[in-house]
Design a protein around this motif. Sequence first.
Motif, PDB file in Angstrom:
ATOM      1  N   LEU A  60       0.728  -1.087  -0.108  1.00 20.59           N
ATOM      2  CA  LEU A  60      -0.004  -0.074  -0.101  1.00 20.59           C
ATOM      3  C   LEU A  60       0.869   1.286   0.018  1.00 20.59           C
ATOM      4  O   LEU A  60       0.438   2.307  -0.569  1.00 20.59           O
ATOM      5  CB  LEU A  60      -1.014   0.077   1.121  1.00 20.59           C
ATOM      6  N   GLN A  61       2.169   1.218   0.298  1.00 20.31           N
ATOM      7  CA  GLN A  61       2.935   2.106   0.320  1.00 20.31           C
ATOM      8  C   GLN A  61       3.410   2.758  -0.940  1.00 20.31           C
ATOM      9  O   GLN A  61       3.717   3.671  -1.551  1.00 20.31           O
ATOM     10  CB  GLN A  61       4.398   2.150   1.132  1.00 20.31           C
ATOM     11  N   THR A  62       3.307   1.852  -2.111  1.00 18.53           N
ATOM     12  CA  THR A  62       3.747   2.206  -3.278  1.00 18.53           C
ATOM     13  C   THR A  62       2.744   2.004  -4.449  1.00 18.53           C
ATOM     14  O   THR A  62       3.279   2.455  -5.352  1.00 18.53           O
ATOM     15  CB  THR A  62       4.940   0.976  -3.492  1.00 18.53           C
ATOM     16  N   VAL A  63       1.639   1.487  -4.326  1.00 20.85           N
ATOM     17  CA  VAL A  63       0.649   1.418  -5.345  1.00 20.85           C
ATOM     18  C   VAL A  63      -0.189   2.632  -5.218  1.00 20.85           C
ATOM     19  O   VAL A  63      -0.493   3.406  -4.146  1.00 20.85           O
ATOM     20  CB  VAL A  63      -0.207   0.339  -5.348  1.00 20.85           C
ATOM     21  N   SER A  64      -0.919   3.090  -6.415  1.00 19.40           N
ATOM     22  CA  SER A  64      -1.778   4.030  -6.322  1.00 19.40           C
ATOM     23  C   SER A  64      -3.113   3.742  -5.759  1.00 19.40           C
ATOM     24  O   SER A  64      -3.326   2.607  -5.545  1.00 19.40           O
ATOM     25  CB  SER A  64      -1.941   4.302  -7.802  1.00 19.40           C
ATOM     26  N   ASN A 184      -0.645  19.863  -6.328  1.00 19.25           N
ATOM     27  CA  ASN A 184      -0.605  19.077  -5.170  1.00 19.25           C
ATOM     28  C   ASN A 184      -0.487  17.671  -5.602  1.00 19.25           C
ATOM     29  O   ASN A 184      -0.835  17.487  -6.624  1.00 19.25           O
ATOM     30  CB  ASN A 184      -1.676  19.427  -4.470  1.00 19.25           C
ATOM     31  N   PRO A 185      -0.135  16.927  -4.505  1.00 24.08           N
ATOM     32  CA  PRO A 185       0.076  15.335  -4.888  1.00 24.08           C
ATOM     33  C   PRO A 185      -1.314  14.666  -5.373  1.00 24.08           C
ATOM     34  O   PRO A 185      -1.169  13.799  -6.440  1.00 24.08           O
ATOM     35  CB  PRO A 185       0.086  14.570  -3.392  1.00 24.08           C
ATOM     36  N   ASN A 186      -2.548  15.190  -5.038  1.00 24.59           N
ATOM     37  CA  ASN A 186      -3.748  14.712  -5.299  1.00 24.59           C
ATOM     38  C   ASN A 186      -4.013  15.086  -6.849  1.00 24.59           C
ATOM     39  O   ASN A 186      -4.478  14.175  -7.736  1.00 24.59           O
ATOM     40  CB  ASN A 186      -5.009  15.249  -4.735  1.00 24.59           C
ATOM     41  N   GLU A 187      -3.639  16.129  -7.292  1.00 23.01           N
ATOM     42  CA  GLU A 187      -3.578  16.382  -8.837  1.00 23.01           C
ATOM     43  C   GLU A 187      -2.816  15.648  -9.634  1.00 23.01           C
ATOM     44  O   GLU A 187      -2.999  15.326 -10.803  1.00 23.01           O
ATOM     45  CB  GLU A 187      -3.560  18.036  -8.759  1.00 23.01           C
ATOM     46  N   ILE A 188      -1.445  15.499  -8.999  1.00 19.36           N
ATOM     47  CA  ILE A 188      -0.618  14.810  -9.799  1.00 19.36           C
ATOM     48  C   ILE A 188      -0.779  13.342 -10.132  1.00 19.36           C
ATOM     49  O   ILE A 188      -0.819  12.922 -11.403  1.00 19.36           O
ATOM     50  CB  ILE A 188       0.901  14.799  -8.707  1.00 19.36           C
ATOM     51  N   GLU A 189      -1.378  12.680  -8.950  1.00 21.01           N
ATOM     52  CA  GLU A 189      -2.050  11.472  -9.299  1.00 21.01           C
ATOM     53  C   GLU A 189      -2.971  11.450 -10.279  1.00 21.01           C
ATOM     54  O   GLU A 189      -3.164  10.347 -11.244  1.00 21.01           O
ATOM     55  CB  GLU A 189      -2.743  10.826  -8.025  1.00 21.01           C
TER      56      GLU A 189
END
Length: 344
Positions: A60-64, A184-189
């Motif tokens: 869970l640390q590494t998957v989207s 931000n991180p959410n936008e990047i994902e």
Amino acid sequence: MNQNLPEPSQKKWIPDGFHFLGPEDSKDRRILLETVSGVLKKKGYSEVFLPAFDYSSTFLQTVSAPDSSSLFRIRDLSGNEISPSIDLTVQAVKGMAGFSHQKENQKIFYVGRVFRESAKGSVSRKEVLQIGAESLGASGKENTFKILEELDEIVSLLPLEDPLTLVLGNVNLFHSIVRELELNPNEIEILSALLYQKNGNEIERIFGEKKNSAVFIRLLNALVLNFDLDSLKKSLNLNSLSSELQKSLNVVLEETSWILKAWESKKRRIDLCIDFSLLRDLNYYTGFVFQGYLQGSPDPVLTGGAYDHLYEMFSGVQRNASGYAIVVNTLEASLKTPLPDSKS
């Protein structure tokens, strides 16, 4: 007698998405694995064996976030949530991080299975066999090129039905652009998923109102629509960008050009092309990434790239790293004839 039991003919032999191989298919698979591992051993890799289960938190640390739903999860008797592997690279690097105090060989390979839950009713494969290789302490353009040559040598030994094309990208190009625009991180994902899907309309709808959106959308469209360096440079129009962004993008473009020229210097079994919208669904990639496709197959037969902070996640020590995984199920289905048994 229990009248609710199904008739024998109604019982499923094995669960959907899992497969049993008979003696001949098992023999062919063993020869294929020995052929590939033989090349890796000659290249100085040492074999490691990975655990069948790990803590779910490791993956869970590494998957989207969307990909986390494909993780099988159970609890052991101590109440810990554990899962079969969804990502063998993470397990291999994590395992080697536990030996950070020892002088072990840092070039390793493994044969292991990935388990992914599919959407309900799906008949897609849930158990996938991989053979992978990891180089701890090495990344960058030279090491990426070395990996591509290893893959070409492996492919040259296989009687493939269809040609193999390897798509090369570099996530640093994308990260330089989004860093400039302070997403931000959410936008990047969200953006990385849309870019990987080449969904330009949705990118413009969601991000078209942001500051400097015209430049932003143009840069992203350049990544989606251009598959050679000259046209990409023209579309990026580097002279119109800030000096810092120009510098970052130029580094990636020059390194990619170096790889392409070195690749084209001799005859290869693998065709190489570029696609900078290739953003892997795992968030630990840091530089060059690639996926290999056989003609007529939508699923990659090999994947890989650089992940310079994955080792640090488990050890606290930063070490560059890179590697690749070959999907055995896809590969063996594309062989024109079984490989000869060298022992017979």
